[in-house]
Design a protein around this motif. Structure first.
Motif, short mmCIF file in Angstrom:
data_model
loop_
_atom_site.label_atom_id
_atom_site.label_comp_id
_atom_site.label_asym_id
_atom_site.label_seq_id
_atom_site.Cartn_x
_atom_site.Cartn_y
_atom_site.Cartn_z
N LEU A 23 -19.59 -3.15 -0.53
CA LEU A 23 -18.16 -3.37 -0.71
C LEU A 23 -17.40 -2.55 0.32
CD1 LEU A 23 -16.18 -4.83 -2.77
CD2 LEU A 23 -15.93 -2.59 -3.84
N THR A 24 -16.61 -3.21 1.15
CA THR A 24 -15.84 -2.51 2.18
C THR A 24 -14.35 -2.71 1.93
OG1 THR A 24 -15.87 -4.44 3.65
CG2 THR A 24 -17.65 -2.81 3.89
N ALA A 25 -13.56 -1.75 2.36
CA ALA A 25 -12.12 -1.82 2.19
C ALA A 25 -11.44 -1.27 3.44
CB ALA A 25 -11.69 -1.04 0.96
N ASN A 26 -10.42 -1.98 3.89
CA ASN A 26 -9.68 -1.57 5.07
C ASN A 26 -8.19 -1.87 4.90
OD1 ASN A 26 -11.94 -0.92 7.16
ND2 ASN A 26 -12.53 -2.91 6.32
N TYR A 27 -7.37 -0.99 5.45
CA TYR A 27 -5.93 -1.22 5.44
C TYR A 27 -5.56 -2.11 6.62
CZ TYR A 27 -5.83 2.73 2.19
OH TYR A 27 -6.04 3.58 1.13
N PHE A 28 -4.47 -2.88 6.46
CA PHE A 28 -4.00 -3.74 7.55
C PHE A 28 -2.49 -3.92 7.43
CE2 PHE A 28 -4.41 -6.55 4.01
CZ PHE A 28 -3.48 -7.57 4.19
N THR A 29 -1.85 -4.31 8.51
CA THR A 29 -0.40 -4.54 8.51
C THR A 29 -0.10 -5.91 7.93
OG1 THR A 29 -0.06 -3.13 10.44
CG2 THR A 29 1.66 -4.73 9.93
N VAL A 30 0.72 -5.92 6.89
CA VAL A 30 1.12 -7.17 6.26
C VAL A 30 2.35 -7.75 6.93
CG1 VAL A 30 1.84 -8.26 4.09
CG2 VAL A 30 0.18 -6.38 4.05
N ASP A 31 3.32 -6.90 7.18
CA ASP A 31 4.58 -7.33 7.78
C ASP A 31 5.02 -6.28 8.78
OD1 ASP A 31 7.04 -8.33 8.47
OD2 ASP A 31 7.86 -8.38 6.44
N GLY A 32 4.91 -6.63 10.05
CA GLY A 32 5.31 -5.71 11.11
C GLY A 32 6.70 -5.99 11.64
N ILE A 36 -4.26 -3.92 1.60
CA ILE A 36 -5.66 -3.56 1.62
C ILE A 36 -6.52 -4.83 1.57
CG2 ILE A 36 -5.80 -3.30 -0.90
CD1 ILE A 36 -7.76 -0.95 -0.36
N ARG A 37 -7.53 -4.86 2.42
CA ARG A 37 -8.48 -5.97 2.45
C ARG A 37 -9.83 -5.45 1.94
NH1 ARG A 37 -9.61 -10.73 5.66
NH2 ARG A 37 -11.87 -11.04 5.86
N ILE A 38 -10.26 -5.99 0.81
CA ILE A 38 -11.53 -5.60 0.22
C ILE A 38 -12.49 -6.78 0.32
CG2 ILE A 38 -12.68 -4.84 -1.90
CD1 ILE A 38 -10.03 -3.60 -2.77
N GLU A 39 -13.70 -6.54 0.78
CA GLU A 39 -14.68 -7.63 0.95
C GLU A 39 -16.04 -7.17 0.46
OE1 GLU A 39 -15.96 -10.97 4.28
OE2 GLU A 39 -14.71 -9.24 4.85
N GLN A 80 0.83 -1.20 0.00
CA GLN A 80 0.00 0.00 0.00
C GLN A 80 0.87 1.26 0.00
OE1 GLN A 80 -3.49 0.03 -0.17
NE2 GLN A 80 -3.10 2.18 -0.63
N GLU A 81 2.03 1.18 0.65
CA GLU A 81 2.95 2.32 0.67
C GLU A 81 3.37 2.70 -0.74
OE1 GLU A 81 2.54 1.00 4.62
OE2 GLU A 81 3.10 -0.18 2.85
N PHE A 82 3.60 1.70 -1.57
CA PHE A 82 3.98 1.98 -2.95
C PHE A 82 2.81 2.60 -3.71
CE2 PHE A 82 4.62 0.31 -7.40
CZ PHE A 82 5.61 1.22 -7.73
N VAL A 83 1.62 2.09 -3.52
CA VAL A 83 0.44 2.67 -4.17
C VAL A 83 0.28 4.13 -3.79
CG1 VAL A 83 -2.08 2.55 -4.35
CG2 VAL A 83 -0.73 0.44 -4.30
N ILE A 110 -11.25 5.19 0.07
CA ILE A 110 -10.46 4.05 -0.37
C ILE A 110 -10.99 3.49 -1.68
CG2 ILE A 110 -9.81 1.69 0.21
CD1 ILE A 110 -9.62 2.46 3.08
N SER A 111 -12.28 3.51 -1.87
CA SER A 111 -12.88 2.88 -3.06
C SER A 111 -12.53 3.59 -4.35
CB SER A 111 -14.40 2.82 -2.90
OG SER A 111 -14.95 4.13 -2.87
N THR A 112 -12.08 4.85 -4.26
CA THR A 112 -11.75 5.60 -5.47
C THR A 112 -10.26 5.92 -5.57
OG1 THR A 112 -12.18 7.73 -4.37
CG2 THR A 112 -14.04 6.67 -5.49
N GLN A 113 -9.46 5.26 -4.76
CA GLN A 113 -8.04 5.64 -4.68
C GLN A 113 -7.25 5.35 -5.96
OE1 GLN A 113 -5.28 3.26 -2.32
NE2 GLN A 113 -6.91 1.79 -1.89
N TYR A 114 -7.74 4.50 -6.83
CA TYR A 114 -6.99 4.16 -8.04
C TYR A 114 -7.38 5.03 -9.23
CZ TYR A 114 -6.78 0.10 -4.98
OH TYR A 114 -6.65 -0.71 -3.88
N LYS A 115 -8.34 5.89 -9.04
CA LYS A 115 -8.83 6.71 -10.15
C LYS A 115 -8.09 8.04 -10.22
CE LYS A 115 -13.49 4.73 -9.90
NZ LYS A 115 -14.94 5.01 -9.69
N ASN A 116 -7.89 8.51 -11.44
CA ASN A 116 -7.30 9.83 -11.66
C ASN A 116 -5.92 9.95 -11.03
OD1 ASN A 116 -7.48 12.42 -12.82
ND2 ASN A 116 -8.08 13.32 -10.86
N ARG A 117 -5.11 8.89 -11.19
CA ARG A 117 -3.77 8.88 -10.61
C ARG A 117 -2.71 8.88 -11.71
NH1 ARG A 117 -3.80 6.61 -5.36
NH2 ARG A 117 -1.59 7.14 -5.24
#
Length: 562
Positions: free
Chosen positions: A535-544, A526-529, A330-333, A349-356
């Motif tokens: 549709l929900t989306a939440n950030y989470f720690t992958v590698d701490g 990002i966890r999207i369900e 997510q940091e790279f995104v 979060i749901s629109t974060q990939y648009k207009n980038r």
């Protein structure tokens, strides 16, 4: 019986003697190889074989999986040890020592025998043969410089080997580690020698695509001088000659940046015989990485046609039996700007990939991304999910919510009985890299807006060249109101991160900039369900467990082998 058998045995024995008189290929001596037209190029080609391609090379993962840009889905990959500082001098994971010295030894072997052995070539005069030998010797100078550059950025000072040694030579066992400054000077000398013998175009024209050239020698020199000017090797109060310059003054550092800028300009302004630029930015960022040959790559590693890269890196629904591999964080995104060059600010979060930044879509696969004609992927969980979903299949499904899209050839289709293959060229140095290095050196030496020596570009103009090719328009705000060195430095760092992602640049950039603290931070995904229409989306720690210590720079702890 004897009178029949004994003559037969004698005949067999005599024929065996003739066979035994033939010299096995593996026993061929240098004079047998370097004097013959049919074989003299083989050891030359072998000297290239020690170059390291970056695709899946560390236990199936990219080196960038040890940075804040990436994560490996492969649980047993040794890249995790590197990202968590579980490394030692005897087991460094990212070890270039053996391959570099093997390459150097082979190049020296070639140069020694080209100089000492008479070569006979059909329809070539003695003058032609001398010229051919000089060109190939120039390639070996260039390769030696490249192998030594890799040693330098890993270990600082290293033992300089400048002649071919036979195994067991007592002189070799006495070789000592050279100072950082001496190693830099040696690489520059090798590049200058290579440049003297090499042309802008490779031997064989397009048929020699991938061989060392004058531009390659200039580019290695530029990269080396950038490294030499960087903060890591110019630390105030350093008294250790192996790990950088000692007692570097402000004027010394200034002079190094000026030299680096001039070296980068020499690459950018290099011309072919017809007056055209030797290198140019490819018109399409996404297609750049699947186009062979192309005029942006200066030095690269090639391999026979294959589809292993796609099988490992495609999402599982599109691969044959693997998928995943190295996936973005997510940091790279979040590092990509908006389409108008303004900073991305986290909101919906749901629109974060648009207009980038257009390179986001070209580089990253996210929920709903299309991989050409191969299809659209779903990284979500819940209703409508597939095995591309977050953590659904160990070692294959994404563990960040993203997949790598960069480098993938969408003509390879594993749904077909014959999926196809493609050439994959891993860039070691390409023109966009040099543009950004030039911008960095110009900014540090002269500031962001000026070109006092008439190289043709200011630091800002060089960055804008790269961004314009990426797809930014005239309204690009990225460099608006950037007026000081510190702000411009930050912009250049961010641009290198995005433009050169997953090309083994960030790992070394962060070290030479002394920004290793960025590798001490957790990486997130990002966890999207989806449940029904919701549709929900939440950030989470992958590698701490990410960790970076001073020992991770490596240069203080290596060179125990001498």
């Amino acid at each position: 019986m004897k009178k029949y058998i004994i003559p037969v045995l004698i005949m067999v024995a005599l024929s065996a003697c003739n066979y035994m008189d033939e010299k096995p290929y593996d026993w061929a001596q240098p004079i047998d190889v370097f004097s013959m037209e049919a074989s003299y190029e083989k050891p030359i080609t072998q000297a290239y074989s020690y170059l390291k391609g970056g695709f899946n090379r560390i236990s199936g993962s990219f080196l960038d999986a040890a940075t804040d840009d990436g994560m490996s889905t492969i649980n047993i990959s040794t890249i995790h040890r590197l990202s968590r500082a579980y490394t030692t001098s005897n087991n460094p994971v990212e070890n270039c020592w053996d391959a570099s010295y093997q390459g150097i030894r082979q190049a020296l072997f070639v140069q020694k025998n080209l100089a000492e052995i008479d070569l006979v070539l059909n329809n070539k005069s003695s003058e032609d043969v001398i010229e051919i030998k000089n060109i190939y010797s120039g390639e070996m100078y260039c390769l030696r410089a490249l192998y030594e550059f890799d040693l330098l950025r890993h270990y600082g000072g290293y033992p300089i080997v400048s002649k071919f040694y036979n195994l067991g030579d007592p002189e070799l066992s006495q070789k000592q580690r050279s100072s950082f400054a001496d190693c830099v000077n040696n690489i520059i000398s090798l590049c200058d020698s290579a440049e003297k013998y090499l042309d802008v175009t490779p031997v064989g024209g397009n048929g020699g695509f991938g061989r060392m050239t004058k531009g390659a020698a200039l580019a290695i020199k530029a990269k080396t001088l950038i490294l030499a000017a960087s903060p890591l090797f110019n630390q105030s109060g350093n008294g250790n000659t192996f790990i950088g310059y000692t007692n570097a003054s402000a004027s010394d550092i200034q002079a190094r940046w000026e030299s680096a800028a001039a070296a980068c300009a020499a690459v950018i302004n290099l011309k072919k015989a017809d007056g055209a630029n030797a290198y140019s930015l490819h018109a399409n960022y996404e297609r750049l990485f699947v186009t062979s040959p192309n005029n942006e790559y200066i030095i690269f590693v090639s391999a026979p046609k294959s589809n292993g890269l796609e099988n490992r890196q495609l999402p599982p629904t599109l691969s044959r039996d693997l998928g995943g591999g190295t996936v973005p964080t997510q940091e790279f995104v979040d590092a990509f700007t908006m389409a108008d060059g303004s900073d991305y600010v986290e909101s919906d979060i749901s629109t974060q990939y648009k207009n980038r930044d257009p390179r986001l879509v070209a580089s990253i696969g996210f929920n709903g991304s299309t991989y050409g004609a191969l299809g659209t992927i779903q990284t979500k969980l819940g209703d409508g999910s597939t095995i591309d979903g977050l953590n659904l299949i160990a070692d294959r499904s994404t563990n960040t919510g993203y997949y790598l899209r960069k480098f993938i050839d969408f003509n390879i289709d594993f749904s077909k009985a014959s999926p196809g293959t493609a050439f994959h060229l891993f860039p070691l140095i390409r023109l966009a890299d040099v543009f950004l290095l030039y911008a960095e050196a110009m900014n540090e030496a002269y500031g962001p807006d000026v070109d006092p020596l008439g190289f043709g570009l200011s630091a800002k103009a060089a960055v804008q060249r790269v961004r314009t090719r990426a797809g930014f328009k005239a309204n690009d705000k990225y460099l608006t109101n950037v007026a000081d060195v510190a702000t411009m430095r930050s912009k250049i760092k961010d641009e290198r991160r995005v433009e050169l992602s997953f090309e083994e640049q960030r790992y070394f950039d962060l070290r030479r900039w002394m920004d290793g603290n960025k590798l001490n931070q957790s990486v997130t995904g990002i966890r999207i369900e989806q449940v029904g229409a919701n549709l929900t989306a939440n950030y989470f720690t992958v590698d701490g467990l990410r960790r970076f210590e001073s020992k991770c720079i490596c240069i203080r702890y290596h060179c125990k082998k001498q």
